[in-house]
Write an enzyme that holds these catalytic residues in place. Structure first.
Site, PDB file in Angstrom:
ATOM      1  N   HIS A  77       7.200   0.122  -9.751  1.00  0.00           N
ATOM      2  CA  HIS A  77       7.315   1.169  -8.850  1.00  0.00           C
ATOM      3  C   HIS A  77       6.720   1.174  -6.927  1.00  0.00           C
ATOM      4  O   HIS A  77       5.778   0.706  -6.845  1.00  0.00           O
ATOM      5  CB  HIS A  77       6.503   2.351  -8.812  1.00  0.00           C
ATOM      6  CG  HIS A  77       6.383   2.559 -10.611  1.00  0.00           C
ATOM      7  ND1 HIS A  77       8.074   3.979 -10.714  1.00  0.00           N
ATOM      8  CD2 HIS A  77       6.248   2.508 -11.629  1.00  0.00           C
ATOM      9  CE1 HIS A  77       7.785   4.733 -11.549  1.00  0.00           C
ATOM     10  NE2 HIS A  77       6.484   3.569 -12.452  1.00  0.00           N
ATOM     11  N   PHE A  78       7.777   0.385  -6.507  1.00  0.00           N
ATOM     12  CA  PHE A  78       7.949   0.394  -5.342  1.00  0.00           C
ATOM     13  C   PHE A  78       8.476   0.803  -4.300  1.00  0.00           C
ATOM     14  O   PHE A  78       8.581   0.844  -3.311  1.00  0.00           O
ATOM     15  CB  PHE A  78       8.691  -1.583  -5.279  1.00  0.00           C
ATOM     16  CG  PHE A  78       8.055  -2.331  -5.926  1.00  0.00           C
ATOM     17  CD1 PHE A  78       6.990  -2.826  -6.480  1.00  0.00           C
ATOM     18  CD2 PHE A  78       9.278  -3.961  -5.148  1.00  0.00           C
ATOM     19  CE1 PHE A  78       6.742  -3.928  -6.458  1.00  0.00           C
ATOM     20  CE2 PHE A  78       8.262  -5.367  -6.174  1.00  0.00           C
ATOM     21  CZ  PHE A  78       6.980  -5.019  -6.774  1.00  0.00           C
ATOM     22  N   ARG A  79       8.299   2.163  -4.661  1.00  0.00           N
ATOM     23  CA  ARG A  79       8.413   2.818  -3.993  1.00  0.00           C
ATOM     24  C   ARG A  79       9.521   3.193  -3.350  1.00  0.00           C
ATOM     25  O   ARG A  79       9.323   4.445  -2.150  1.00  0.00           O
ATOM     26  CB  ARG A  79       6.915   3.341  -2.744  1.00  0.00           C
ATOM     27  CG  ARG A  79       5.945   2.777  -3.706  1.00  0.00           C
ATOM     28  CD  ARG A  79       6.091   4.655  -5.383  1.00  0.00           C
ATOM     29  NE  ARG A  79       4.757   5.001  -5.709  1.00  0.00           N
ATOM     30  CZ  ARG A  79       4.781   4.860  -6.849  1.00  0.00           C
ATOM     31  NH1 ARG A  79       5.194   6.022  -7.346  1.00  0.00           N
ATOM     32  NH2 ARG A  79       3.721   5.607  -7.794  1.00  0.00           N
ATOM     33  N   ASN A 109      11.700   6.786 -10.432  1.00  0.00           N
ATOM     34  CA  ASN A 109      12.179   7.833  -9.633  1.00  0.00           C
ATOM     35  C   ASN A 109      11.135   7.596  -8.034  1.00  0.00           C
ATOM     36  O   ASN A 109      10.630   8.018  -7.616  1.00  0.00           O
ATOM     37  CB  ASN A 109      10.793   8.243 -11.022  1.00  0.00           C
ATOM     38  CG  ASN A 109       9.971   7.243 -10.551  1.00  0.00           C
ATOM     39  OD1 ASN A 109       9.660   6.146 -10.648  1.00  0.00           O
ATOM     40  ND2 ASN A 109       8.116   7.876 -11.122  1.00  0.00           N
ATOM     41  N   ASN A 293      -0.237   7.209 -16.315  1.00  0.00           N
ATOM     42  CA  ASN A 293       0.518   8.101 -17.464  1.00  0.00           C
ATOM     43  C   ASN A 293       1.272   6.797 -17.867  1.00  0.00           C
ATOM     44  O   ASN A 293       2.035   6.562 -17.506  1.00  0.00           O
ATOM     45  CB  ASN A 293       1.430   9.454 -16.895  1.00  0.00           C
ATOM     46  CG  ASN A 293       1.397  10.570 -17.238  1.00  0.00           C
ATOM     47  OD1 ASN A 293       1.457  10.375 -19.046  1.00  0.00           O
ATOM     48  ND2 ASN A 293       2.217  11.175 -17.611  1.00  0.00           N
ATOM     49  N   ASP A 320       4.130  -1.407 -14.898  1.00  0.00           N
ATOM     50  CA  ASP A 320       3.514   0.015 -14.527  1.00  0.00           C
ATOM     51  C   ASP A 320       2.997   0.338 -12.778  1.00  0.00           C
ATOM     52  O   ASP A 320       3.177   0.831 -13.042  1.00  0.00           O
ATOM     53  CB  ASP A 320       3.114   0.719 -15.077  1.00  0.00           C
ATOM     54  CG  ASP A 320       3.424   2.548 -14.895  1.00  0.00           C
ATOM     55  OD1 ASP A 320       4.234   2.400 -13.994  1.00  0.00           O
ATOM     56  OD2 ASP A 320       2.935   3.258 -15.454  1.00  0.00           O
ATOM     57  N   HIS A 324      -0.288   4.098  -4.975  1.00  0.00           N
ATOM     58  CA  HIS A 324      -0.846   5.330  -4.257  1.00  0.00           C
ATOM     59  C   HIS A 324      -1.584   5.220  -3.427  1.00  0.00           C
ATOM     60  O   HIS A 324      -2.344   4.313  -3.326  1.00  0.00           O
ATOM     61  CB  HIS A 324      -1.828   6.460  -5.495  1.00  0.00           C
ATOM     62  CG  HIS A 324      -0.849   6.499  -6.357  1.00  0.00           C
ATOM     63  ND1 HIS A 324       0.936   7.572  -5.864  1.00  0.00           N
ATOM     64  CD2 HIS A 324      -0.155   6.955  -8.252  1.00  0.00           C
ATOM     65  CE1 HIS A 324       1.427   8.005  -7.335  1.00  0.00           C
ATOM     66  NE2 HIS A 324       0.744   7.162  -8.302  1.00  0.00           N
ATOM     67  N   PHE A 338      -1.428  10.225 -10.735  1.00  0.00           N
ATOM     68  CA  PHE A 338      -1.264   8.940 -11.623  1.00  0.00           C
ATOM     69  C   PHE A 338      -0.848   7.939 -11.430  1.00  0.00           C
ATOM     70  O   PHE A 338      -0.011   7.337 -10.444  1.00  0.00           O
ATOM     71  CB  PHE A 338      -0.066   9.385 -12.447  1.00  0.00           C
ATOM     72  CG  PHE A 338      -0.235  10.964 -13.509  1.00  0.00           C
ATOM     73  CD1 PHE A 338      -2.135  10.500 -14.728  1.00  0.00           C
ATOM     74  CD2 PHE A 338       0.167  12.219 -13.800  1.00  0.00           C
ATOM     75  CE1 PHE A 338      -1.502  11.874 -15.683  1.00  0.00           C
ATOM     76  CE2 PHE A 338      -0.371  12.945 -14.400  1.00  0.00           C
ATOM     77  CZ  PHE A 338      -1.202  12.759 -15.483  1.00  0.00           C
ATOM     78  N   GLY A 339      -1.105   6.684 -11.376  1.00  0.00           N
ATOM     79  CA  GLY A 339      -0.892   5.070 -11.690  1.00  0.00           C
ATOM     80  C   GLY A 339      -1.573   4.424 -11.237  1.00  0.00           C
ATOM     81  O   GLY A 339      -2.997   5.343  -9.875  1.00  0.00           O
TER      82      GLY A 339
HETATM   83 ZN    ZN Z   1       6.286   5.562 -17.033  1.00  0.00          ZN
END
Ligand code: ZN
Length: 438
Positions: A77-79, A109, A293, A320, A324, A338-339
């Site tokens: 996730h590089f946001r 996402n 998660n 994953d 944050h 989460f994360g």
């Molecule tokens: Zn996931």
């Protein structure tokens, strides 16, 4: 001194030669494992072997270190777009190449979600300008990840989507999942599931078990994951297509994948380093930096994941990587995001499986190179004549301590801070350019 280069800003000339000498060259796909030299010309591997030489090449002395295909992390996730205060393509990819990773697959996402050709165009153009590694992405299964209406999977595949997922959220509607598998079958792409029954999760924040009881917080039961996996596999069997289980955490879900594979269904599974390295008790030590998660599970689950890696049941390792900011983590267990971050620590943590004698180097690297490539229909992850010159040089014996404050990521949320590890990337090459070296 540590150095970084943006590969596409420094696009090298087509006849630039680099000779990597005195390397232990490992190609997990073919099983090749020999001391020798490897020559790249431009952005391709020209040749490799015990006697390869080139008179007019730049020489890199590999000092006997491992030269392998660059690592592929199929879940980050590089946001970007939307939350670039947590990470962006530049910092995320810088962190990735420092960990030996040459290709990442972003999850959709973001904000907006990757459910349109426009967002894919944005990502591709931005990555070419600002990323240190190859950046690929899944498209959303459903529009806005709302779980209701399918995204236009045909045009998203054409725009570059390597598969489809609503990661972060499960697809709860079985009929939507059935339609998605029909597209998967026709387009030959994976449907990647974040398996979680939201009703069973019931706002839990860590695994349901002895630690959730001790702390008096709501737990996420194992069946939250496994009932969705069992349902998905039943649909897969009826409809066809390809299924990929993201970040498996429970022995029950792993057992379901085992049965599906035995039946000959096209199912694959990945595991994240934190799930095979840590168990639920880490929450007592790392607090919200051990909240992710799916959650860290029991020791029994962790051992089942290790056995799944050893036996070959688990196809891939993926991080994953979920950055944050401090404010999102400096909260109660129930309220924190989460994360955890992971791209800089994947390789050294995974190498512990080799150092403990659980996996051979070839089998371990396969899970972060050719196996991962196959899941997303990518032609990378191999050392072959004519293959892309995406490589990593690994010093197997270097001992060091993880210091999250030194991460290149914008975020520092890791339960591995202070862990002693062995082995690291010392040079990472993307498209023939040394993007990271120490
Ligand atoms: Zn996931």
């Amino acid at each position: 001194m540590t150095k970084f280069n943006l590969p596409y800003a420094q696009e090298i000339s087509a006849d630039k030669k680099t000779l990597y000498k005195n390397a232990r060259i490992i190609d997990p796909k073919s099983g090749y494992d020999k001391l020798g030299n490897l020559l790249t010309i431009g952005n391709k591997i020209s040749d490799f072997g015990e006697k390869i030489e080139a008179s007019d090449a730049e020489i890199i002395d590999c000092k006997g270190n491992i030269l392998a295909p660059g690592l592929i992390d199929i879940q980050v996730h590089f946001r970007d777009p939307g939350q670039s205060h947590k990470e962006d393509l530049t910092t995320g990819s810088k962190s990735a190449v420092a960990g030996g990773i040459t290709t990442v697959v972003c999850q959709p996402n973001t904000s907006p979600t990757l459910d349109s050709v426009l967002t894919f165009d944005y990502l591709r153009l931005k990555a070419r300008e600002a990323a240190y590694c190859n950046v690929k992405a899944y498209g959303c299964i459903t529009k806005g990840m709302k779980g209701e209406e399918l995204a236009d999977m045909n045009s998203l595949k054409e725009a570059g989507a390597v598969g489809f997922t609503d990661d972060g959220l499960p697809v709860m509607n079985a009929n939507v999942m059935r339609r998605a598998f029909e597209y998967s079958r026709n387009l030959d792409v994976v449907i990647a599931q974040h398996a979680e029954d939201l009703n069973l999760t019931n706002k839990g924040c860590i695994a349901e078990g002895k630690v959730s009881l001790e702390l008096g917080v709501r737990g996420i039961p194992n069946i939250s994951e496994s009932v969705i996996v069992e349902r998905d596999l039943a649909i897969l069997e009826a409809v066809g297509g390809r299924y990929h289980l993201l970040h498996v955490s429970t022995r029950e879900a792993l057992d379901a994948i085992k049965r599906a594979k035995e039946k000959g269904l096209k199912a694959t599974v990945e595991v994240s380093p934190h799930h095979f390295m840590l168990n639920e008790t880490q929450v007592l030590k790392s607090g919200t930096n051990a909240k992710m998660n799916p959650p860290l599970r029991s020791e029994q689950d962790r051992l089942a994941l290790i056995e799944g890696l050893r036996s070959g049941l688990i196809d891939a390792i993926a991080t994953d990587h979920a950055p944050h900011d401090l404010a999102s983590k400096e909260k109660t267990l129930e309220e924190a995001s989460f994360g955890i971050v992971g791209v800089e620590t994947m390789l050294p943590l995974a190498l512990s499986l080799y150092h403990q004698g659980i996996l051979s180097l070839k089998d371990l690297l396969a899970k972060m190179t050719c196996n991962a490539a196959k899941i997303i229909n990518f032609d990378g992850g191999v050392i072959e004549k004519g293959a892309r010159a995406d490589l990593v040089l690994i010093d197997l014996e270097s001992e060091w301590k993880i210091d999250s404050q030194k991460f290149y990521s914008k975020s520092k949320n890791s339960p591995f801070d202070g862990f002693k590890v062995k082995g690291r990337a010392v040079r990472t090459v993307v498209a023939g350019v040394a993007v990271f070296e120490i």
